[in-house]
Enzyme design. Structure first.
Site, PDB file in Angstrom:
ATOM      1  N   GLN A  40      20.728  10.298  -0.022  1.00 38.24           N
ATOM      2  CA  GLN A  40      19.348  10.761  -0.140  1.00 38.24           C
ATOM      3  C   GLN A  40      18.596   9.692   0.629  1.00 38.24           C
ATOM      4  O   GLN A  40      18.370   8.596   0.116  1.00 38.24           O
ATOM      5  CB  GLN A  40      18.928  10.853  -1.617  1.00 38.24           C
ATOM      6  CG  GLN A  40      17.594  11.541  -1.849  1.00 38.24           C
ATOM      7  CD  GLN A  40      16.444  10.934  -1.083  1.00 38.24           C
ATOM      8  OE1 GLN A  40      16.052  11.442  -0.005  1.00 38.24           O
ATOM      9  NE2 GLN A  40      15.891   9.856  -1.556  1.00 38.24           N
ATOM     10  N   SER A  41      18.183   9.972   1.858  1.00 38.02           N
ATOM     11  CA  SER A  41      17.765   8.899   2.768  1.00 38.02           C
ATOM     12  C   SER A  41      16.267   8.837   3.044  1.00 38.02           C
ATOM     13  O   SER A  41      15.836   8.014   3.847  1.00 38.02           O
ATOM     14  CB  SER A  41      18.527   9.035   4.087  1.00 38.02           C
ATOM     15  OG  SER A  41      18.104  10.203   4.748  1.00 38.02           O
ATOM     16  N   SER A  82      21.373  -0.376   5.304  1.00 40.15           N
ATOM     17  CA  SER A  82      20.064  -0.098   5.908  1.00 40.15           C
ATOM     18  C   SER A  82      19.174  -1.327   5.954  1.00 40.15           C
ATOM     19  O   SER A  82      19.207  -2.178   5.053  1.00 40.15           O
ATOM     20  CB  SER A  82      19.360   0.985   5.082  1.00 40.15           C
ATOM     21  OG  SER A  82      18.009   1.058   5.429  1.00 40.15           O
ATOM     22  N   GLU A  84      16.275  -1.233   5.197  1.00 40.50           N
ATOM     23  CA  GLU A  84      15.391  -1.145   4.018  1.00 40.50           C
ATOM     24  C   GLU A  84      15.833  -2.133   2.935  1.00 40.50           C
ATOM     25  O   GLU A  84      15.057  -2.423   2.023  1.00 40.50           O
ATOM     26  CB  GLU A  84      15.393   0.284   3.466  1.00 40.50           C
ATOM     27  CG  GLU A  84      14.639   1.280   4.324  1.00 40.50           C
ATOM     28  CD  GLU A  84      13.123   1.035   4.351  1.00 40.50           C
ATOM     29  OE1 GLU A  84      12.518   0.950   3.271  1.00 40.50           O
ATOM     30  OE2 GLU A  84      12.562   0.929   5.456  1.00 40.50           O
ATOM     31  N   TYR A 106      15.302   3.735  -2.939  1.00 37.80           N
ATOM     32  CA  TYR A 106      16.265   3.944  -1.845  1.00 37.80           C
ATOM     33  C   TYR A 106      16.860   2.609  -1.396  1.00 37.80           C
ATOM     34  O   TYR A 106      18.079   2.471  -1.254  1.00 37.80           O
ATOM     35  CB  TYR A 106      15.570   4.650  -0.669  1.00 37.80           C
ATOM     36  CG  TYR A 106      16.391   4.648   0.592  1.00 37.80           C
ATOM     37  CD1 TYR A 106      17.407   5.571   0.777  1.00 37.80           C
ATOM     38  CD2 TYR A 106      16.162   3.702   1.595  1.00 37.80           C
ATOM     39  CE1 TYR A 106      18.187   5.548   1.928  1.00 37.80           C
ATOM     40  CE2 TYR A 106      16.928   3.672   2.745  1.00 37.80           C
ATOM     41  CZ  TYR A 106      17.939   4.607   2.914  1.00 37.80           C
ATOM     42  OH  TYR A 106      18.699   4.585   4.051  1.00 37.80           O
TER      43      TYR A 106
HETATM   44  O1  G4F Z   1      10.071   7.156   9.349  1.00 38.41           O
HETATM   45  P1  G4F Z   1      10.020   6.595   7.990  1.00 38.41           P
HETATM   46  O2  G4F Z   1       9.913   7.556   6.867  1.00 38.41           O
HETATM   47  O3  G4F Z   1      11.317   5.675   7.863  1.00 38.41           O
HETATM   48  P2  G4F Z   1      11.705   4.445   6.886  1.00 38.41           P
HETATM   49  O4  G4F Z   1      11.034   4.549   5.575  1.00 38.41           O
HETATM   50  O5  G4F Z   1      11.511   3.171   7.649  1.00 38.41           O
HETATM   51  O6  G4F Z   1      13.257   4.687   6.649  1.00 38.41           O
HETATM   52  C1  G4F Z   1      14.139   5.162   7.665  1.00 38.41           C
HETATM   53  O7  G4F Z   1      14.818   4.107   8.293  1.00 38.41           O
HETATM   54  C2  G4F Z   1      15.680   3.331   7.441  1.00 38.41           C
HETATM   55  C3  G4F Z   1      16.335   2.239   8.261  1.00 38.41           C
HETATM   56  O8  G4F Z   1      17.271   2.758   9.139  1.00 38.41           O
HETATM   57  C4  G4F Z   1      16.691   4.225   6.777  1.00 38.41           C
HETATM   58  F1  G4F Z   1      17.464   3.491   5.939  1.00 38.41           F
HETATM   59  C5  G4F Z   1      15.996   5.330   6.009  1.00 38.41           C
HETATM   60  O9  G4F Z   1      16.938   6.223   5.457  1.00 38.41           O
HETATM   61  C6  G4F Z   1      15.117   6.096   6.977  1.00 38.41           C
HETATM   62  O10 G4F Z   1      15.940   6.706   7.945  1.00 38.41           O
HETATM   63  O11 G4F Z   1       8.780   5.581   7.842  1.00 38.41           O
HETATM   64  C7  G4F Z   1       8.563   4.503   8.756  1.00 38.41           C
HETATM   65  C8  G4F Z   1       7.211   3.874   8.506  1.00 38.41           C
HETATM   66  C9  G4F Z   1       6.934   3.568   7.014  1.00 38.41           C
HETATM   67  O12 G4F Z   1       6.410   2.259   6.913  1.00 38.41           O
HETATM   68  C10 G4F Z   1       5.882   4.574   6.602  1.00 38.41           C
HETATM   69  O13 G4F Z   1       4.977   4.115   5.599  1.00 38.41           O
HETATM   70  O14 G4F Z   1       6.191   4.792   8.893  1.00 38.41           O
HETATM   71  C11 G4F Z   1       5.162   4.779   7.922  1.00 38.41           C
HETATM   72  N1  G4F Z   1       4.428   6.043   7.971  1.00 38.41           N
HETATM   73  C12 G4F Z   1       3.107   6.170   8.272  1.00 38.41           C
HETATM   74  N2  G4F Z   1       2.742   7.455   8.182  1.00 38.41           N
HETATM   75  C13 G4F Z   1       4.929   7.268   7.688  1.00 38.41           C
HETATM   76  C14 G4F Z   1       3.858   8.163   7.818  1.00 38.41           C
HETATM   77  N3  G4F Z   1       6.175   7.672   7.355  1.00 38.41           N
HETATM   78  C15 G4F Z   1       6.379   9.010   7.158  1.00 38.41           C
HETATM   79  N4  G4F Z   1       7.627   9.444   6.861  1.00 38.41           N
HETATM   80  N5  G4F Z   1       5.342   9.931   7.262  1.00 38.41           N
HETATM   81  C16 G4F Z   1       4.072   9.563   7.594  1.00 38.41           C
HETATM   82  O15 G4F Z   1       3.148  10.385   7.670  1.00 38.41           O
END
Ligand code: G4F
Length: 288
Positions: A40-41, A82, A84, A106
């Protein structure tokens, strides 16, 4: 997401919540290498479903490792750890020896998966390696993750299908690389004589804001005319800054990221434009 290679794959079913199904799979298919990319990623979902996230993303790793130990301990195992796990980072950049400080259920679950991999390696002499991968993206990324959310929205706005893009924290910084490069690092880990843990990253960090700037600019638009900050997309606890140090992967695996941040953003926007234009052609009414 496998559609482009589906004719070359044999898909079989197993479930990280059901250990018998994993044992059965290993007995029937005799793999030499197992890559555990299942989880669940999505970080926000881990706040709303923390127990399920722990069952799959943490305990699921134990189920798989234990199945390998029972069926064939010679199987080589890759665990998708990860960045994370570094969460509220205690040093910059993050290396294999940086202490962990996860900031989401996570991240906590991934940390369990990381340590149980090390534990099975040390306890049962398994060839079990762990890749601490920083964010890795591609045009096949799920729409819930910020990079694809942006590239998809940019394409929709450019094609006149939408007007605005609602995002959360624009200042969050990530070390974003191309998933196609990172998969090579995973494979290289399992070709080594000895198992080990590696940081896989580009060594560069960029903000969500920068991603927007390049993506909109690539299609001749100004991001500030379209991006709206929306509180709904902020997280209860945020990871503000991630940047990995991939020196060990370079020196021991001979691996380095080949795709720049700029190339990645443009590749993702181009991918979405091509896909949406294809949909538009398919959906065009037939001329009389
Ligand atoms: O794209 P994200 O949701 O990725 P996050 O949380 O860094 O995690 C991803 O990468 C990890 C490392 O490889 C993996 F382990 C994990 O499974 C996943 O693939 O968010 C990236 C950043 C965050 O700081 C978030 O707060 O973008 C910021 N963000 C800003 N606006 C947003 C948004 N994230 C998402 N998903 N949606 C938004 O509207």
């Amino acid at each position: 997401r496998l559609a482009h290679i589906q004719d070359r794959l044999e898909i079989v079913h197993g479930d990280l919540l059901d250990q018998d199904s994993l044992i059965e799979l290993l007995r029937e298919w005799h793999p030499q290498e197992v890559y555990n990319l299942a989880a669940q990623s999505f970080v926000p979902t881990s706040f709303s479903q923390p127990v399920l996230t722990g069952e799959v993303t943490a305990l699921g790793v134990t189920r798989l490792l234990d199945a390998i130990r029972m069926v064939d301990p010679a199987i080589r195992f890759y665990q998708a750890s990860s960045s994370e796990m570094f969460g509220k980072v205690v040093e910059v950049p993050q290396t294999e020896s940086t202490p962990f400080y996860p900031r989401s259920p996570y991240g906590v679950a991934k940390l369990y998966g990381h340590w149980i991999t090390i534990n099975y390696r040390e306890s049962y002499d398994l060839h079990a390696s762990s890749g601490m991968l920083f964010n890795h993206e591609s045009p096949r990324r799920g729409l819930e993750f910020v990079t694809r959310k942006i590239s998809h929205s940019v394409a929709r706005i450019k094609l006149g299908l939408d007007r605005e893009l609602r995002l959360g924290n624009l200042e969050a910084q990530r070390d974003w690389g191309f998933a196609g490069d990172y998969v090579k690092a995973m494979w290289l880990m399992l070709q080594q004589d000895a198992p080990d843990d590696y940081v896989v990253a580009t060594g560069e960090t960029h903000s969500v804001r920068e991603f927007c700037e390049i993506a909109f600019d690539h299609v001749g638009l100004d991001w500030q005319d379209h991006v709206v900050v929306d509180e709904r997309f902020f997280r209860p606890a945020e990871v503000d800054l991630l940047i990995g140090d991939p020196k060990k992967a370079l020196s021991q695996l001979g691996w380095k990221a080949e795709t720049s941040f700029d190339q990645l953003v443009r590749m993702m926007v181009d991918g979405d434009i091509t896909e949406l234009e294809g949909d538009a052609i398919v959906n065009q009414p037939e001329s009389p």
